[in-house]
Design a protein around this motif. Structure first.
Motif, PDB file in Angstrom:
ATOM      1  N   ALA A  40      37.037  35.453  35.189  1.00 36.88           N
ATOM      2  CA  ALA A  40      38.433  35.095  35.413  1.00 36.88           C
ATOM      3  C   ALA A  40      38.548  33.787  36.196  1.00 36.88           C
ATOM      4  O   ALA A  40      39.592  33.160  36.196  1.00 36.88           O
ATOM      5  N   ALA A  41      37.478  33.373  36.848  1.00 37.95           N
ATOM      6  CA  ALA A  41      37.533  32.164  37.669  1.00 37.95           C
ATOM      7  C   ALA A  41      37.241  30.894  36.870  1.00 37.95           C
ATOM      8  O   ALA A  41      37.389  29.795  37.385  1.00 37.95           O
ATOM      9  N   LEU A  42      36.829  31.019  35.636  1.00 36.43           N
ATOM     10  CA  LEU A  42      36.508  29.844  34.836  1.00 36.43           C
ATOM     11  C   LEU A  42      37.743  28.949  34.672  1.00 36.43           C
ATOM     12  O   LEU A  42      38.818  29.443  34.355  1.00 36.43           O
ATOM     13  N   ASP A  59      32.282  35.524  27.720  1.00 39.31           N
ATOM     14  CA  ASP A  59      33.592  35.471  28.363  1.00 39.31           C
ATOM     15  C   ASP A  59      34.247  36.838  28.245  1.00 39.31           C
ATOM     16  O   ASP A  59      34.756  37.226  27.206  1.00 39.31           O
ATOM     17  N   ARG A  60      34.236  37.567  29.355  1.00 36.70           N
ATOM     18  CA  ARG A  60      34.735  38.944  29.318  1.00 36.70           C
ATOM     19  C   ARG A  60      36.242  39.019  29.124  1.00 36.70           C
ATOM     20  O   ARG A  60      36.787  40.077  28.840  1.00 36.70           O
ATOM     21  N   SER A 115      42.778  24.640  35.527  1.00 38.90           N
ATOM     22  CA  SER A 115      42.811  25.634  36.590  1.00 38.90           C
ATOM     23  C   SER A 115      42.286  26.942  36.017  1.00 38.90           C
ATOM     24  O   SER A 115      42.096  27.059  34.809  1.00 38.90           O
ATOM     25  N   PRO A 116      42.053  27.947  36.865  1.00 40.97           N
ATOM     26  CA  PRO A 116      41.656  29.261  36.336  1.00 40.97           C
ATOM     27  C   PRO A 116      42.742  29.845  35.451  1.00 40.97           C
ATOM     28  O   PRO A 116      43.917  29.530  35.614  1.00 40.97           O
ATOM     29  N   ARG A 117      42.345  30.711  34.554  1.00 43.93           N
ATOM     30  CA  ARG A 117      43.301  31.312  33.637  1.00 43.93           C
ATOM     31  C   ARG A 117      44.152  32.373  34.342  1.00 43.93           C
ATOM     32  O   ARG A 117      43.824  32.819  35.430  1.00 43.93           O
ATOM     33  N   TYR A 137      40.988  41.443  35.337  1.00 40.91           N
ATOM     34  CA  TYR A 137      40.060  42.486  34.927  1.00 40.91           C
ATOM     35  C   TYR A 137      38.749  41.924  34.416  1.00 40.91           C
ATOM     36  O   TYR A 137      37.784  42.662  34.235  1.00 40.91           O
ATOM     37  N   ALA A 138      38.692  40.627  34.150  1.00 42.05           N
ATOM     38  CA  ALA A 138      37.497  40.024  33.552  1.00 42.05           C
ATOM     39  C   ALA A 138      36.435  39.679  34.593  1.00 42.05           C
ATOM     40  O   ALA A 138      35.432  39.066  34.276  1.00 42.05           O
ATOM     41  N   GLY A 139      36.639  40.075  35.848  1.00 45.20           N
ATOM     42  CA  GLY A 139      35.631  39.836  36.871  1.00 45.20           C
ATOM     43  C   GLY A 139      35.426  38.353  37.144  1.00 45.20           C
ATOM     44  O   GLY A 139      36.391  37.598  37.212  1.00 45.20           O
TER      45      GLY A 139
END
Length: 186
Positions: free
Chosen positions: A169-171, A37-38, A157-159, A164-166
DNA sequence: GACAAGATTCGCT
DNA sequence: GCGAATCTTGTCG
C-alpha cells in the motif's frame, strides 16, 4: 507498466454514449500490477472471471463494482499474460459537461462532479456492461491531448484506499496533476 | 450454496 | 470528520 499511468495524466478520455459526447482530461491515475502487488485483484497470477480481462493485451476496459455501489474504471496496460491495469481516479470535464451534470444529478460543476473513481465513471456513463471495451474507438476511447503547450506537472504519492494490501500500500503508484481542482487529494 | 469483505461516496454532526 | 449504505466477487464447506 507503471510508467504508463504517469503518461496518461493530461490525456483525453472521450465517451460517446446515447449520442452524448463527453471529453475529459485525465488528472489522476493509479497503477496496479499483477505480479508482486497485493493491492491488485490479479496479484500473484490469480485469475478469475472478474480479472481475466487483465491478462489480455493492453487497451481494454476493466470495469468492476466496488462496495456494491460504484463502478470503477481501469485500463488494461500490459501485454498478454501480464495482469497490469491502471485505475482512473479523476478527470477534468472539457466537453459535454451538461451531460455529466445530468448523469450525476447535479446542477453546477464542482470538483465532486468527476473526481473520485466512482464519480468519474458515473459522470461519463461508464458501467459494468462496458467491461472489455476496446479503448481505441467509440463509444469509449482515449486520445492524446492536442494542446501541445499543455505539460502537466505530475506528482506521485501512495495509493488510496488499499490499506489491506500491507506494505504494498505504500508504493508511490498514484499520479496526479496538483494544479487541477479535479483530484481527490492534494 | 452461503458468508465475509471491498481500488467508495454521501449526508449529517 | 465519521459512519452507514449496498451488492458483486471470491473463497470455503
Amino acid at each position: 507498466m507503471v510508467a504508463l499511468a504517469r503518461q496518461l495524466i493530461g490525456q483525453l478520455l472521450i465517451s460517446e454514449k446515447e449520442g452524448k459526447r463527453c471529453v475529459a482530461r485525465i488528472t489522476e491515475t493509479e497503477a496496479y500490477r499483477g505480479w508482486g502487488d497485493r493491492a491488485c485483484h490479479a496479484h500473484l497470477g490469480r485469475k478469475t472471471q472478474r480479472t481475466q480481462i487483465m491478462y489480455q493485451p493492453g487497451g481494454l476496459a476493466y470495469v468492476y463494482l466496488c462496495y456494491g455501489i460504484h463502478n470503477l474504471f481501469n485500463i488494461v496496460s500490459n501485454r498478454k499474460g501480464q495482469a497490469d491495469a491502471i485505475l482512473l481516479r479523476a478527470a477534468e470535464p472539457l466537453e459535454g459537461t451538461e451531460h455529466m451534470l445530468k448523469r450525476r444529478k447535479m446542477e453546477k460543476v464542482s470538483p465532486r462532479l468527476s473526481s473520485g473513481p466512482g464519480n468519474l465513471s458515473q459522470a461519463l456513463g461508464i458501467e459494468r456492461s462496458d467491461y472489455g471495451l476496446d479503448l481505441s474507438k467509440p463509444p469509449l476511447y482515449l486520445a492524446p491531448n492536442l494542446q501541445a503547450s499543455f505539460t502537466p506537472k505530475i506528482q506521485s504519492s501512495p495509493r488510496v484506499g488499499i490499506d489491506y494490501a500491507g506494505e504494498d500500500a505504500a508504493l508511490p503508484w498514484r499520479f496526479y496533476d496538483p494544479r487541477s481542482r479535479f483530484v481527490t487529494k492534494g
